[in-house]
Motif scaffolding. Structure first.
Motif, PDB file in Angstrom:
ATOM      1  N   ASP A   1      24.943  55.263 -52.407  1.00  0.00           N
ATOM      2  CA  ASP A   1      23.845  55.144 -51.828  1.00  0.00           C
ATOM      3  C   ASP A   1      23.057  56.282 -52.229  1.00  0.00           C
ATOM      4  N   GLY A   2      23.180  56.630 -53.376  1.00  0.00           N
ATOM      5  CA  GLY A   2      22.644  57.898 -54.055  1.00  0.00           C
ATOM      6  C   GLY A   2      23.112  59.248 -53.670  1.00  0.00           C
TER       7      GLY A   2
ATOM      8  N   SER B   1      27.852  54.126 -58.015  1.00  0.00           N
ATOM      9  CA  SER B   1      27.929  54.361 -59.337  1.00  0.00           C
ATOM     10  C   SER B   1      29.093  55.220 -59.627  1.00  0.00           C
TER      11      SER B   1
ATOM     12  N   ASP C   1      28.174  50.951 -62.843  1.00  0.00           N
ATOM     13  CA  ASP C   1      27.108  50.812 -61.771  1.00  0.00           C
ATOM     14  C   ASP C   1      27.137  49.365 -61.114  1.00  0.00           C
TER      15      ASP C   1
ATOM     16  N   THR D   1      15.862  49.669 -59.851  1.00  0.00           N
ATOM     17  CA  THR D   1      16.382  49.938 -58.500  1.00  0.00           C
ATOM     18  C   THR D   1      17.646  50.839 -58.568  1.00  0.00           C
ATOM     19  N   THR D   2      17.837  51.669 -57.741  1.00  0.00           N
ATOM     20  CA  THR D   2      19.093  52.522 -57.881  1.00  0.00           C
ATOM     21  C   THR D   2      20.386  51.660 -57.511  1.00  0.00           C
TER      22      THR D   2
ATOM     23  N   LYS E   1      17.298  48.111 -63.632  1.00  0.00           N
ATOM     24  CA  LYS E   1      17.178  49.343 -63.802  1.00  0.00           C
ATOM     25  C   LYS E   1      16.203  50.225 -63.029  1.00  0.00           C
TER      26      LYS E   1
END
Lengths: 260, 219, 391
Positions: free
Chosen positions: C81-82, C21, C43, C16-17, C14
């Motif tokens: 990657d966000g 997703s 995720d 770490t990103t 949780k």
């Protein structure tokens, strides 16, 4: 009309047999060429030429006619390539499946179109001359190239295109790097067929004042000179075989390496 | 509209001639297709175990298709004279390849496990051929016959140039009389009736296919 | 229903990103009422192999193809990657993710080297870097570059082709690999080898991998985590293989795991996890009568014959001891010696091959450590806290 490579029905047969040039083709064609050339020589040497025959079969005249025939056939082939391949690419892009299927069906029936009638209709529409002949020939020879372009692009393994897409190649890159190279053998088959159709139909060009070796054959028919007919027909056949042989070589050596 | 009406007038005033030439063309198509089917299927069957003979027959048949129609129609005139004979020979030679190629392809495409199991049940080679291979290859062979028939319709227009009759007669006489009245109508008659005949033959052969293909085999 | 189908692993992650997703992703094909993928949240952690597994038509392949937007989502978001990549250039996105499909899809008109170079070339890498990369990847996937570099795909076997497929997907050093039943069309033995090699490769490369399969055995073998999907790509359970096998969330999962679920746990346990037993140990020097007495006093039907360096040679029973033949000439030789790292499944298959029903376990230098018996496996299995009415 010669449709050497496009005789199979896409509904029942895979197109793959269009792709490969039989090894034997490149042997059988020259064999026929030599046999017919010997026959021509024998006819030429051992027939008695009367005055009429001699003047019809004047070598300079035959040479001019042969050149006319070949020129017309080549121009029309170029025209066909320029028109049919882009059109084939267009209708196989995503979003036009209906158009493509109808087109393939129509093209199949197009084989029954009498080339003779088409030529005459073009004469009625565009008048006498080389351009009319080139256009009429192109209209007729368009069918095999268009059909083979469609079939050739369609038969490319979907998973290869999928893999290309998955690697981030855009639509144009997939066309240029994957689909067209892999369709080359089939498209080449269509072009070879078109060339043969054009050489053959150019024999009929004389009917509408387009020149060619048809003049010699027709003169023989009209004046009842069998030797003249035979010489004309054999020359036409030799030219066609030569073109078919060149087409076979091209089909064989222009296919991308790595295809089985 | 005027053109279409005058074309119908032209047709209706010459029904006898239309029927006669139509029948001549039909005669070419039927005789040529039947003869070419018999020869091609026989060759395909006889050469089925010999790759070289198979390829050689196909190569030779394809050379015929390479030779321009006017040349092939006229090349036999010194031997057989004018009329039906040279036209028939030329069209016959043209019609060989599509049927032969599809016969070969059709026979090749029969799943070898099916043949194997037929042999395993004690069928003789002939029984395997007639009860298994040919019925399974038939849809493909019929497609070849259809192509040959359509090809013959198109090419038969040339027969008129060697006094062989058929729908080409209309085109020839129309061209000769241009630009006199009814010349254009004659040319259109030749072209359109060829297409109509082709369409009719196509429908007939597709129907034949529907009824003659073994049920369970999708054509 | 398991109240927490996301399982424990994710909670560890949780902080770490996630690498990738999917947020509320839905895919509805035009002309179809039911969505193929409905409201999916998923995720994928960096460096893990996440296996999507489920019955055919459950949408697992569609889900995979949504990630690199081979299929465009009808709604929802894809975060990589966000970064929200739902509307970015799909081709640019795909060059950052390797993609491996079952049919491989090598370009037949390009050499092996050219195939591997496709993405590096579209990224305009310099020529010598591409050449070095191609050779490196061929080495990595077990193909001799000097042999295969200039060959064409038609000259490869199915297994070799997929090696090249994997090499090609790794071409431009993507962080992510998407694999759609990559070993599905390959014969079982080759598949077994490719799976093992791929796991070895992954232990070095640490890529983030999404792996689709319909084969639960492959999922158990390959996955760090497994997502079992049902219709419309709904997650029935997402957890480590062991947790899923020992604690299936519901009847659907139990059903999908099949009756072999307990046996599959054998592939997850290793010999070092269980207590070895110790039948009498004898050597050629041990007197026959002494040995017979030891065997009779033990509960074991066999004693293990060791050589001077304590390597196990054969299983010896009373009859062997009574006869005058040399002890190591008997038929129950020990050809396969297991090590603590081997799985219990391998132990089981070794036991089934020898008529003794036992397998000897040795250490790295081949010295005898102890014995694993059918009984010890059976006890382990029946002790398993397997949930639900399936047993």
């Amino acid at each position: 009309m010669s449709t050497t490579n496009v005789v199979d029905n896409p509904e029942t047969l895979p197109a793959r047999r269009n792709q490969s040039v039989s090894q034997l083709d490149l042997i059988v064609i020259p064999v026929f060429f030599v046999l017919l050339a010997i026959l021509l020589t024998v006819v030429w040497i051992y027939s008695d030429f009367d005055g009429t025959t001699t003047s019809i079969l004047e070598p300079d005249r035959l040479w001019t006619q042969a050149q006319e025939q070949i020129t017309v056939a080549l121009w029309s082939t170029v025209l066909v390539i320029v028109l049919a391949i882009p059109l084939g690419i267009l209708v196989t892009r995503e979003g036009a499946p209906r158009l493509k299927n109808n087109l393939v069906t129509v093209l199949g029936l197009g084989q029954a179109l009498p080339a003779y009638g088409l030529l005459v209709l073009f004469f009625v529409a565009f008048g006498q001359g080389t351009l009319t002949v080139v256009l009429a020939l192109a209209a007729f020879a368009l069918l095999p190239v268009l059909r083979n372009t469609i079939v050739g692009l369609e038969q490319v393994d979907k998973s290869v295109i999928e893999a290309g897409k998955g690697m981030g190649l855009n639509g144009f890159q997939r066309l240029r790097k994957i689909e067209l190279p892999l369709a080359v053998p089939v498209i080449m088959g269509g072009i070879r067929t078109a060339t043969i159709i054009n050489v053959g139909m150019a024999t009929l060009a004389y009917l509408i004042g387009g020149g060619g070796l048809g003049i010699t054959i027709a003169a023989g028919l009209k004046l009842n000179r069998p030797v003249t007919i035979l010489v004309g027909a054999l020359l036409v056949a030799l030219i066609a075989l030569a073109f078919d042989f060149i087409g076979g070589l091209a089909q064989r050596y222009l296919r991308p390496k790595g295809l089985s | 509209m005027d053109g279409i009406r005058s074309w119908f007038d032209y047709l209706s005033s010459r029904t006898d001639l239309v029927v006669e030439t139509l029948l001549q063309t039909l005669a070419y198509v039927v005789t040529v297709t039947v003869a070419a089917s018999i020869v091609s299927i026989t060759v395909g069957v006889l050469t089925r175990h010999n790759a070289l003979a198979k390829e050689l027959s196909l190569s030779i048949a394809s050379v015929f298709l390479t030779i321009p129609s006017l040349a092939l129609f006229t090349i036999f005139i010194p031997i057989v004279g004018l009329g039906f004979a040279p036209s028939f020979i030329a069209m016959f030679l043209y019609a060989l390849l599509p049927i032969m190629r599809n016969t070969v392809a059709g026979l090749d495409s029969v799943d070898s496990s099916v043949i194997e199991s037929a042999k395993g049940m004690g069928l003789t080679p002939n029984q395997v051929l007639f009860k298994v291979q040919l019925p399974l290859a038939w849809p493909v062979i019929l497609a070849g016959i259809r192509v040959s028939a359509l090809l013959t319709v198109g090419i038969s227009a040339i027969a008129t140039l060697v006094a062989g009759g058929g729908l080409g007669d209309f085109i020839k006489s129309g061209l000769a009389r241009l630009p006199l009245p009814n010349s254009l109508e004659a040319i259109w008659t030749g072209v359109i009736l060829s297409l109509v005949l082709a369409l009719a033959i196509d429908v007939v052969l597709r129907t034949v296919g529907r009824f003659s293909n073994p049920s369970g085999v999708r054509s | 229903m398991n109240p927490n189908p996301q399982g424990p692993q994710l909670e560890e992650n949780k902080v770490t990103t996630p690498k990738i997703s999917l947020r509320n992703v839905t895919k509805t094909y035009s002309g179809v009422d039911q969505p193929a993928v409905k409201d999916l949240d998923l995720d994928i952690a960096s460096g893990e192999i996440l296996v999507l597994v489920g019955p055919s038509g459950c949408g697992k392949s569609t889900t995979l193809r949504l990630i690199n937007r081979m299929i465009e989502p009808s709604s929802g978001e894809i975060i990589f990657d966000g970064e929200n990549v739902t509307n970015s250039d799909p081709n640019e996105l795909r060059r950052r993710m390797g993609y491996v499909i079952q049919q491989v899809g090598l370009f037949p008109h390009r050499t092996i080297a050219e195939n591997i170079a496709v993405v590096p070339k579209s990224l305009k890498w310099p020529k010598d870097r591409i050449r070095a990369r191609v050779d490196e990847l061929l080495e990595l996937t077990g193909m001799d570059p000097n042999v295969y570099r200039d060959r064409y795909p038609k000259e490869l076997s199915g297994g070799q082709a997929q090696r090249v497929g994997v090499a090609r997907a790794l071409g431009a050093e993507p962080d992510v690999l998407l694999m759609d039943e990559p070993f599905g069309a390959i014969d079982p033995i080759t598949r077994f080898n490719l799976q093992n090699e791929f796991l070895r490769l992954q232990s070095e490369l640490k890529k983030t991998i999404v792996f689709v399969t319909h084969d639960i055995d492959e999922a158990v073998k390959m996955g760090d985590r497994i997502a079992i999907l049902r219709d419309q790509s709904e997650i029935a359970q997402l957890d480590t293989p062991e947790a899923i096998l020992t604690n299936p969330a519901d009847a659907f999962v139990v059903d999908f795991l099949g009756s072999g679920a307990v046996l599959k746990t054998l592939t997850l346990r290793r010999l070092r996890d269980i207590q070895l037993v110790h039948p009498p140990e004898i050597t050629e020097q041990t007197g026959r009568a002494d040995a017979a007495a030891q065997l009779r006093q033990s509960d074991f039907p066999y004693a293990v014959l060791l050589d001077d360096t304590r390597r196990p040679i054969a299983w010896v029973d009373q009859k062997n001891l009574d006869s005058s033949d040399s002890l190591d000439s008997n038929s129950r030789r020990i050809p396969v010696k297991l090590q603590p790292e081997d799985t219990l499944q391998e132990a089981l298959s070794v036991m089934l091959q020898t008529s003794a029903g036992m397998s000897a376990v040795v250490d790295g230098s081949g010295q005898y450590l102890g014995t694993c018996t059918i009984q010890s496996l059976a006890e382990l299995l029946t002790d398993q806290p397997v949930d639900g009415a399936s047993l």
